[in-house]
Write a protein that holds these residues in place. Structure first.
Motif, PDB file in Angstrom:
ATOM      1  N   LEU A 183       0.826  -1.210   0.000  1.00  0.00           N
ATOM      2  CA  LEU A 183       0.000   0.000   0.000  1.00  0.00           C
ATOM      3  C   LEU A 183       0.859   1.259   0.000  1.00  0.00           C
ATOM      4  N   LEU A 184       1.857   1.318   0.863  1.00  0.00           N
ATOM      5  CA  LEU A 184       2.700   2.506   0.935  1.00  0.00           C
ATOM      6  C   LEU A 184       3.537   2.658  -0.342  1.00  0.00           C
ATOM      7  N   ALA A 185       4.096   1.565  -0.824  1.00  0.00           N
ATOM      8  CA  ALA A 185       4.921   1.637  -2.037  1.00  0.00           C
ATOM      9  C   ALA A 185       4.083   2.035  -3.252  1.00  0.00           C
ATOM     10  N   THR A 186       2.834   1.595  -3.298  1.00  0.00           N
ATOM     11  CA  THR A 186       1.945   1.987  -4.395  1.00  0.00           C
ATOM     12  C   THR A 186       1.671   3.484  -4.356  1.00  0.00           C
ATOM     13  N   ALA A 187       1.458   4.022  -3.146  1.00  0.00           N
ATOM     14  CA  ALA A 187       1.245   5.463  -3.001  1.00  0.00           C
ATOM     15  C   ALA A 187       2.457   6.243  -3.484  1.00  0.00           C
ATOM     16  N   VAL A 188       3.648   5.755  -3.177  1.00  0.00           N
ATOM     17  CA  VAL A 188       4.875   6.416  -3.638  1.00  0.00           C
ATOM     18  C   VAL A 188       4.992   6.329  -5.161  1.00  0.00           C
ATOM     19  N   ALA A 189       4.677   5.165  -5.715  1.00  0.00           N
ATOM     20  CA  ALA A 189       4.805   4.975  -7.162  1.00  0.00           C
ATOM     21  C   ALA A 189       3.864   5.877  -7.945  1.00  0.00           C
ATOM     22  N   TYR A 217       6.624   8.720   7.921  1.00  0.00           N
ATOM     23  CA  TYR A 217       5.390   8.937   8.670  1.00  0.00           C
ATOM     24  C   TYR A 217       4.269   8.022   8.194  1.00  0.00           C
ATOM     25  N   GLY A 218       4.344   7.599   6.924  1.00  0.00           N
ATOM     26  CA  GLY A 218       3.384   6.619   6.440  1.00  0.00           C
ATOM     27  C   GLY A 218       3.490   5.316   7.199  1.00  0.00           C
ATOM     28  N   PHE A 230       1.650  15.452  -4.586  1.00  0.00           N
ATOM     29  CA  PHE A 230       1.289  14.552  -3.488  1.00  0.00           C
ATOM     30  C   PHE A 230      -0.156  14.700  -3.008  1.00  0.00           C
ATOM     31  N   GLY A 231      -0.792  15.821  -3.280  1.00  0.00           N
ATOM     32  CA  GLY A 231      -2.189  15.996  -2.932  1.00  0.00           C
ATOM     33  C   GLY A 231      -2.505  15.635  -1.492  1.00  0.00           C
ATOM     34  N   PRO A 232      -3.576  14.881  -1.258  1.00  0.00           N
ATOM     35  CA  PRO A 232      -3.993  14.545   0.104  1.00  0.00           C
ATOM     36  C   PRO A 232      -2.977  13.743   0.915  1.00  0.00           C
ATOM     37  N   LEU A 233      -1.996  13.127   0.266  1.00  0.00           N
ATOM     38  CA  LEU A 233      -0.979  12.392   1.035  1.00  0.00           C
ATOM     39  C   LEU A 233      -0.172  13.322   1.937  1.00  0.00           C
TER      40      LEU A 233
END
Length: 423
Positions: free
Chosen positions: A109-115, A296-297, A244-247
């Motif tokens: 999940l975190l790596a997908t958000a970064v990608a 922080y994620g 990054f928007g809402p992240l």
């Protein structure tokens, strides 16, 4: 602070596979550029054929060209190597998250958000730069913060990629502090790393003259400091929201999780903002916020209901990124590419009128004119940026206040650790 648990061979294998797969998936959102990025990207490429010839504007930044040169032995061209660095960065994210004891669901999940956001997507268009490599090395530095020799050794290695790693010195010292290291005990190690870098620069200068992009060059050409810096920081904030928007809520959440989080985020943000005193590459410096986002994620994903919250933020952030980066947009997002040219045009106008001369800072009155006219012309964009920033900050405060603390080890959310402090 606890030491991270050791990584297993399977973690390394799956991380490499995951980096490739995630980069491929991210290409569906932003296609990788087929040409080196104009300017610095082209300058790095020019060094690849003979990295030890010490030619070009910044021959001291040898690590990326040297690795690209070696990759060429195996048939990997400079663009392919540039994109491979993005895959390696994603693999590094996977390894970092796994080393913090999170499960594979949270890791993916975190790596997908970064990608799907700026830490990777920026450097698929800003190609053939050393930043992806630098971010990977800085993530590795965080991963070995409990091991002094490895930590400062990687800082030195990162300086061969780009000397901007030394701008993060206060933040880096703070990382070591969290592992029980004293300030005075770290000074000799930092001094040794910095001295070796200075010696390297002296050697390169003796071989080739040292290129054009030394510290004196940046000091001489930062005409925007200090009076135009607020406008530059506004552009950086605009790009950050687009990338990054809402992240970004995760970053505010991390800063609000206690005194340590506030100091950590404050030192990192100060380091990034200080970079813009000398260099105006707002797209690149926006991407650097991916580092604390990963850290922080991890903390957010350890919380009960943290996975659901992070997943919602990630989906929204990827959607914002896709909206701001249509197929024909330049890096930074469509709003940035609409706003920035008019501001740059005003600076060029001052130069044409002889009011802005090489090696001299912009006068306050001229900087105020550029800023005032820019905000007057783009008042709606400025308002949206302000509202978006306030929304991110407010959401981060709410998340830090009302989301329960980390789950206990019995719940399986705490990392596997040992408790011996760092030496």
């Amino acid at each position: 602070m606890h030491r991270p648990p050791p990584l297993r061979p399977l973690d390394w294998l799956l991380a490499l596979l995951g980096g490739v797969v995630l980069l491929w998936a991210s290409n569906l959102l932003v296609a990788p550029s087929a040409v080196p990025f104009a300017g610095h990207g082209e300058r790095f490429v020019a060094m690849v054929d003979a990295p030890f010839a010490f030619r070009g504007e910044f021959p001291q930044r040898i690590l990326w060209p040297l690795l690209a040169h070696v990759a060429g032995w195996f048939g990997l061209g400079v663009l392919a190597f540039s994109h491979a660095c993005n895959a390696a960065l994603l693999a590094g994210v996977v390894l970092f998250v796994r080393s913090r004891g999170l499960g594979w669901a949270e890791t993916v999940l975190l790596a997908t958000a970064v990608a799907g956001t700026g830490m990777v997507q920026v450097f698929k268009q800003v190609t053939c730069m050393s930043d992806s490599l630098n971010l990977l090395l800085m993530l590795a530095i965080l991963g070995v913060a409990h091991r002094r020799a490895w930590f400062w050794g990687l800082v030195l290695l990162a300086s061969f990629s780009h000397e901007n790693v030394f701008f993060f010195t206060p933040w880096l010292w703070w990382q070591r502090r969290q592992h029980g290291a004293g300030w005075s005990s770290e000074l000799p190690w930092f001094a040794a790393a910095f001295a070796l870098h200075v010696a390297w620069r002296a050697f390169v200068t003796a071989q080739s003259g040292g290129g054009s992009y030394g510290f004196a060059y940046y000091l001489k050409n930062c005409f925007w400091a200090p009076w135009l810096l607020p406008a530059l920081w506004f552009l950086w904030l605009l790009v950050t929201l687009a990338e990054f928007g809402p992240l970004l809520v995760v970053l505010v959440f991390g800063a609000r999780t206690g005194r340590k989080g506030a100091i950590d985020s404050g030192l990192f943000l100060s380091s990034v903002l200080s970079l813009m005193v000398l260099a105006y590459d707002v797209m690149r410096w926006a991407a650097f916020l991916g580092l604390p986002l990963v850290v922080y994620g991890v903390e957010l994903l350890r919380r009960p209901r943290g996975r659901a919250v992070f997943a919602g933020l990630a989906v929204a952030a990827i959607a914002v990124h896709a909206w701001q980066h249509p197929a024909d947009s330049l890096a930074g997002g469509k709003t940035f590419t609409h706003v920035a040219p008019s501001m740059f045009a005003r600076v060029a106008q001052l130069h044409g009128q002889g009011k802005l001369k090489a090696g001299e800072p912009m006068a306050f009155a001229d900087a105020w004119w550029v800023t005032r006219e820019g905000f007057a012309e783009q008042w709606l964009v400025a308002l949206v940026v302000l509202i978006g920033t306030l929304a991110v900050v407010a959401a981060g405060f709410v998340l830090a206040r009302y989301l329960p603390g980390p789950a206990t080890a019995s719940g399986g959310s705490e990392p596997r650790t040992t408790t011996k402090p760092s030496a």
